[in-house]
Design a protein around this motif. Structure first.
Motif, PDB file in Angstrom:
ATOM      1  N   GLU A  57       0.835  -1.211   0.000  1.00  0.00           N
ATOM      2  CA  GLU A  57       0.000   0.000   0.000  1.00  0.00           C
ATOM      3  C   GLU A  57       0.868   1.259   0.000  1.00  0.00           C
ATOM      4  O   GLU A  57       0.593   2.219  -0.722  1.00  0.00           O
ATOM      5  CB  GLU A  57      -0.936   0.013   1.212  1.00  0.00           C
ATOM      6  N   ARG A  58       1.938   1.244   0.813  1.00  0.00           N
ATOM      7  CA  ARG A  58       2.822   2.425   0.893  1.00  0.00           C
ATOM      8  C   ARG A  58       3.592   2.611  -0.405  1.00  0.00           C
ATOM      9  O   ARG A  58       3.720   3.730  -0.898  1.00  0.00           O
ATOM     10  CB  ARG A  58       3.788   2.274   2.067  1.00  0.00           C
ATOM     11  N   ARG A  60       2.665   1.721  -3.381  1.00  0.00           N
ATOM     12  CA  ARG A  60       1.729   2.208  -4.412  1.00  0.00           C
ATOM     13  C   ARG A  60       1.309   3.654  -4.160  1.00  0.00           C
ATOM     14  O   ARG A  60       1.077   4.407  -5.102  1.00  0.00           O
ATOM     15  CB  ARG A  60       0.544   1.254  -4.507  1.00  0.00           C
ATOM     16  N   GLN A  61       1.245   4.050  -2.907  1.00  0.00           N
ATOM     17  CA  GLN A  61       0.947   5.454  -2.584  1.00  0.00           C
ATOM     18  C   GLN A  61       2.080   6.362  -3.064  1.00  0.00           C
ATOM     19  O   GLN A  61       1.828   7.405  -3.670  1.00  0.00           O
ATOM     20  CB  GLN A  61       0.746   5.609  -1.080  1.00  0.00           C
ATOM     21  N   THR A  64       1.864   6.632  -6.875  1.00  0.00           N
ATOM     22  CA  THR A  64       0.751   7.476  -7.305  1.00  0.00           C
ATOM     23  C   THR A  64       1.063   8.962  -7.110  1.00  0.00           C
ATOM     24  O   THR A  64       0.777   9.784  -7.978  1.00  0.00           O
ATOM     25  CB  THR A  64      -0.530   7.105  -6.525  1.00  0.00           C
ATOM     26  N   GLU A  65       1.675   9.277  -5.979  1.00  0.00           N
ATOM     27  CA  GLU A  65       1.990  10.674  -5.647  1.00  0.00           C
ATOM     28  C   GLU A  65       3.310  11.140  -6.242  1.00  0.00           C
ATOM     29  O   GLU A  65       3.680  12.303  -6.074  1.00  0.00           O
ATOM     30  CB  GLU A  65       2.036  10.834  -4.132  1.00  0.00           C
TER      31      GLU A  65
END
Length: 92
Positions: A57-58, A60-61, A64-65
């Motif tokens: 999750e981290r 992919r975050q 994305t950012e």
């Protein structure tokens, strides 16, 4: 290869391998699992769950950012030791 493309590739490989091993969860963990979870989630979840619900999750975050990945040489070493120990115990 650009860092974000490489990160996407490696994150997808991790997900694919967890699924191949039958360790991927289709339902999220309860919120309580993320409170005081300890290093690599060791107090409240399995290592595979930590990879799925925290690490991936981290990653992919950050992708994305277009954020910055941590420069954690010392932590990276600790994580490698943890992974090797986990695999050694799991294989018994």
């Amino acid at each position: 290869m650009e860092i974000y493309s490489l990160a996407v590739e490696k994150a997808n490989e991790l997900e694919k391998e967890l699924k191949r091993l039958g360790r991927w969860m289709n339902k999220p963990l309860p919120d309580e699992s993320f409170i005081d979870m300890g290093a690599f989630g060791s107090r409240t979840m399995t290592f595979e769950q930590w990879i799925q619900f925290v690490l991936l999750e981290r990653i992919r975050q950050i992708i994305t950012e277009k954020g910055k990945f941590p420069e954690a040489i010392g932590e990276n070493f600790v994580m490698k030791l943890y992974v090797f120990e986990y695999i050694r115990v799991w294989e018994k």
